[in-house]
Enzyme design. Structure first.
Site, PDB file in Angstrom:
ATOM      1  N   ASP A   1      13.328  49.897  56.384  1.00 10.30           N
ATOM      2  CA  ASP A   1      12.981  48.891  57.383  1.00 10.30           C
ATOM      3  C   ASP A   1      12.095  47.832  56.724  1.00 10.30           C
ATOM      4  O   ASP A   1      10.999  48.150  56.265  1.00 10.30           O
ATOM      5  CB  ASP A   1      12.251  49.554  58.551  1.00 10.30           C
ATOM      6  CG  ASP A   1      12.132  48.662  59.780  1.00 10.30           C
ATOM      7  OD1 ASP A   1      12.211  47.421  59.625  1.00 10.30           O
ATOM      8  OD2 ASP A   1      11.956  49.192  60.897  1.00 10.30           O
TER       9      ASP A   1
ATOM     10  N   ARG B   1      11.146  44.972  58.307  1.00 11.87           N
ATOM     11  CA  ARG B   1      10.598  44.091  59.334  1.00 11.87           C
ATOM     12  C   ARG B   1       9.070  44.018  59.268  1.00 11.87           C
ATOM     13  O   ARG B   1       8.419  44.935  58.778  1.00 11.87           O
ATOM     14  CB  ARG B   1      11.032  44.564  60.727  1.00 11.87           C
ATOM     15  CG  ARG B   1      12.505  44.358  61.008  1.00 11.87           C
ATOM     16  CD  ARG B   1      12.907  44.959  62.335  1.00 11.87           C
ATOM     17  NE  ARG B   1      12.825  46.417  62.343  1.00 11.87           N
ATOM     18  CZ  ARG B   1      13.168  47.180  63.373  1.00 11.87           C
ATOM     19  NH1 ARG B   1      13.578  46.618  64.495  1.00 11.87           N
ATOM     20  NH2 ARG B   1      13.069  48.497  63.287  1.00 11.87           N
TER      21      ARG B   1
END
Length: 360
Positions: free
Chosen positions: A292, A294
C-alpha cells in the site's frame, strides 16, 4: 526578479520531465547525478547517457527480490548495467510483464559500495511521477553546471520526499445534489505541489463537535466509473453515500490515490500480472511497490480543513484506522462496509483479508 521557481515548483517540473522521458539532475552533499526514468527511456537519451559513463539501474528491494538480485542497501538495489545493455534490457529489468516468458534475466550484479541516497531519491521521484519505480542513475561532476548546460531541472535529493504534506488549498465548494444524497456539497482541494486534486463530499450539515460518519475512499477509475467486478470499490462508494444520505449527514473524502497509490497505469500492470496467476500483493511487489503506497495524511488534512477532528470511520481496514489515528484524528467507531463481493473478486478480497488484515 522573483520569477525563479521554488523547490515545490521544481519538483513538479521534475515529475513532468520524467514522464516525458527528459532527464533531471539530483544533488546531495556527496555529489550529483543525472537521472532518467526506466519506463520512458528512449534509445537517443540512453545513447547520450552512455556517452557520459556507465550508469546503474536503481530498483526497489521488492523488485530486486523477484529478480534474485542482492539489495545491499535494503530498500534499493543498484544493478550494474552490462556493456551491451539497451532499452530492451532496461525495460526487462524494470517491468515484470515478461517475467514468466523470459525469466532468465541474470545473474545480476549490484553495487554495494558508496551511498545510495541519490538512487533512493530517484526511485521516490519515479513513484511520485506515477511511473515504474526504476531509474537510470549516473553520477556527474559539478552537477549544477551540468544541469545548467543541458537546461535540466535540478533538485536536491533531500527535497524529493519531504516529511511534511504539501498544503491543501480549498479552491471552491458548490452544492451538487446526488442520486444517493440530495443535500450534498462538493469541496475541491488542490495541493501546492501540483499533484492531483482531492475532493470532499459533505452530506447535510454535520456538527463539527461530534464524530462525523466518514469514509476515506481512494479513487478507482475501473470500479467507481466503469463498474468493474474485479474489486469492491464501486459498491463501497455507493453504499457509503447511500448510508450518509439516509443518515442525513456525513463526509466522504475522495482521494486521488488510484491503485493504492501507484496510479492507474501501474494498477493495470498489476491486473495483468494477476491474469498470470499472482495475487494483488504479489503483483505489487513484482512491480517494485509496497502493499500500500497511499498517504492517509491527506485524509487527516482534509478533515482538519473541513473542521472535523472525530470520525465514525466506514472501513474494513484496521490499518486505515491506525494510520488516521496516528495523524491526530480520533476514530470513535469502525463502521463496517461489507459489500460488492462477486465471483470475479472473491480471491482478491480473500487476499486483502489474509495479507492486508481487512475484516471481511
Amino acid at each position: 526578479m522573483g520569477f525563479a521557481p521554488d523547490i515545490t515548483e521544481r519538483l513538479a517540473r521534475a515529475r513532468s520531465d520524467l514522464r516525458m522521458g527528459v532527464p533531471v539532475v539530483l544533488t546531495s552533499e556527496t555529489g550529483g547525478a543525472v537521472v532518467l526514468s526506466a519506463e520512458t527511456l528512449g534509445p537517443a537519451r540512453l545513447s547520450a547517457l552512455l556517452a557520459l559513463g556507465r550508469p546503474v539501474l536503481a530498483i526497489t528491494g521488492r523488485r530486486a527480490e523477484t529478480l534474485k538480485a542482492r539489495a545491499y542497501d535494503g530498500d534499493v538495489a543498484r544493478v550494474v548495467m552490462p556493456s551491451d545493455a539497451d532499452v530492451a534490457w532496461v525495460t526487462s529489468i524494470a517491468d515484470p510483464a515478461d517475467d514468466l516468458t523470459a525469466p532468465m534475466k541474470g545473474p545480476l550484479r549490484t553495487d554495494r559500495e558508496g551511498s545510495a541516497d541519490l538512487h533512493r531519491a530517484a526511485i521516490a521521484l519515479m513513484k511520485a511521477s506515477r511511473l515504474l519505480p526504476a531509474a537510470l542513475v549516473l553520477p556527474v561532476p559539478d552537477a549544477a553546471a551540468f544541469a545548467s548546460a543541458e537546461n535540466l531541472t535540478i533538485v536536491p535529493a533531500t527535497d524529493v520526499a519531504p516529511e511534511g504534506l504539501s498544503p491543501l488549498e480549498r479552491i471552491v465548494s458548490a452544492r451538487v445534489p446526488l442520486e444517493l444524497a440530495e443535500h450534498a456539497r462538493l469541496h475541491i482541494f488542490r495541493p501546492d505541489d501540483g499533484a492531483e486534486e482531492h475532493y470532499a463530499i459533505e452530506i447535510g450539515a454535520p456538527d463539527r463537535d461530534k464524530p462525523v460518519l466518514c469514509r476515506l475512499h481512494s479513487a478507482c477509475f475501473t470500479g467507481d466509473l466503469l463498474g468493474s467486478l474485479k474489486c469492491d470499490c464501486g459498491p463501497q462508494l455507493k453504499a457509503a453515500l447511500r448510508q450518509m444520505g439516509e443518515a442525513g449527514e456525513g463526509v466522504l473524502l475522495y482521494l486521488n490515490q488510484e491503485g493504492r497509490g501507484i496510479g492507474l497505469a501501474n494498477k493495470m500492470r498489476a491486473y495483468s500480472l494477476q491474469d498470470q496467476g499472482f495475487d494483488t500483493v504479489e503483483a505489487n511487489h513484482r512491480l517494485g511497490f509496497e502493499d500500500d503506497e497511499r498517504d492517509f495524511r491527506l485524509g487527516a488534512a482534509l478533515l482538519d480543513r473541513l473542521g472535523f477532528s472525530k470520525v465514525r470511520l466506514m472501513t474494513n481496514n484496521p490499518a486505515k484506522i491506525a494510520r488516521l489515528t496516528g495523524c491526530g484524528v480520533t476514530v470513535t467507531e469502525r463502521v463496517p462496509l461489507r459489500v460488492g463481493e462477486t465471483r470475479f473478486n472473491h480471491h482478491y478480497l480473500a487476499t486483502k483479508a489474509k495479507k492486508s488484515g481487512h475484516l471481511l
